[in-house]
Enzyme design. Structure first.
Site, mmCIF file in Angstrom:
data_model
loop_
_atom_site.group_PDB
_atom_site.id
_atom_site.type_symbol
_atom_site.label_atom_id
_atom_site.label_comp_id
_atom_site.label_asym_id
_atom_site.label_seq_id
_atom_site.Cartn_x
_atom_site.Cartn_y
_atom_site.Cartn_z
ATOM 1 N N ARG A 35 0.962 -1.185 -0.096
ATOM 2 C CA ARG A 35 -0.164 0.048 -0.048
ATOM 3 C C ARG A 35 1.058 1.188 0.138
ATOM 4 N NH1 ARG A 35 -4.448 1.208 4.971
ATOM 5 N NH2 ARG A 35 -2.310 1.311 6.109
ATOM 6 N N LYS A 128 -2.313 7.382 1.025
ATOM 7 C CA LYS A 128 -1.786 7.465 2.500
ATOM 8 C C LYS A 128 -0.691 8.609 2.553
ATOM 9 C CE LYS A 128 -1.569 4.932 6.657
ATOM 10 N NZ LYS A 128 -2.853 5.183 7.409
#
Length: 275
Positions: A35, A128
């Site tokens: 991620r 993120k």
């Protein structure tokens, strides 16, 4: 030391991720690292090292810390050089290992409120990034209201997740919000069990309106540092009977067992002179 001319510091051009360490083993490191690299690509930051070397640095940093119960946090910044918008220097990778306090007691249900802070656009919500000002404002607003956390609604009034009766309903990660690594793991663990043993009839992925939660018997938040934490009150109204429920308890137990003995753990070879 983070240089003040690092673009992560003065422009918010950086991404990060975090993995939990229990008993000297990193939980879901590879999933979190994947991620992290997806966020880096979307933020247009080229890593200074290969994926394998980044992984080695993370594990080596944890080993050097000697901490067996910790968080391993890592960042990728746009790099140093100048104070304009454009990136001038090469990207930079940072890693640190702070101690991890105890998880919140399961029986301490969370009180949440609907946030008035505008939700991030899908393009930025799926990264993120280190730009957490909206998140800080959501928590600040919730704290001022006497709650533990705030919940974002999108422009159509849909939220993030909730269980509905005997069905566990969670939205798809379809490019609107950041994919939850721990939530995905909980769903995988649940799918390996006969659902009736968890008190469930089915697991569904669909967009969740606020009204569904108001009628739910249980609701909970999921994260690497919160595990499965029940939500017992939303906007001053109880969820279900206002107490943590049995489905939440069973899912939390599944996750705790996975963090102790599951198949997604990375063991760390600590130096023998570190106790």
């Amino acid at each position: 030391v983070l240089p003040i001319d690092d673009h992560m510091a003065h422009r918010g051009h950086g991404v990060f991720d975090t993995a939990t360490v229990l008993d000297g083993k990193i939980h879901l490191l590879d999933e979190h690292l994947d991620r992290f690299l997806r966020s880096a690509a979307m933020a247009e930051i080229a890593p200074p090292f290969s994926r394998s070397r980044l992984r080695e640095i993370i594990v080596e940093t944890l080993a050097a810390s000697g901490l067996r119960r910790a968080l391993v946090r890592y960042w990728l910044s746009g790099g140093t050089g100048g104070f304009g918008l454009g990136q001038e220097g090469p990207s930079a990778f940072y890693c640190m290992v702070p101690k991890f306090p105890a998880f919140r007691d399961f029986h301490e249900g969370l009180r949440v409120v609907t946030s008035t802070v505008p939700i991030k656009s899908p393009r930025h919500a799926c990264i993120k990034s280190t730009n957490y000002l909206p998140n800080v404002q959501v928590l600040s607003e919730a704290t001022a209201a006497g709650a533990d956390q705030g919940i974002w609604l999108d422009e159509e009034g849909f939220i993030e997740s909730s269980p509905e009766g005997a069905a566990l309903v969670t939205p798809p990660f379809d490019g609107r919000v950041l994919g939850g690594i721990t939530l995905e793991r909980v769903l995988t663990l649940a799918s390996r069990k006969p659902l009736r043993t968890l008190g469930l009839r089915e697991i569904r992925r669909e967009r969740v309106p606020r009204e569904m939660v108001a009628q739910a018997s249980e609701a909970f938040l999921v994260g690497s540092t919160t595990l499965v934490q029940p939500v017992t009150e939303w906007d001053g109204r109880p969820i279900g009977d206002g107490f943590p429920g049995p489905v939440s308890a069973r899912l939390r137990k599944l996750l705790e067992e996975d963090m102790a003995t599951g198949d997604a753990l990375t063991p760390v070879d600590y130096p023998t002179n570190i106790q």
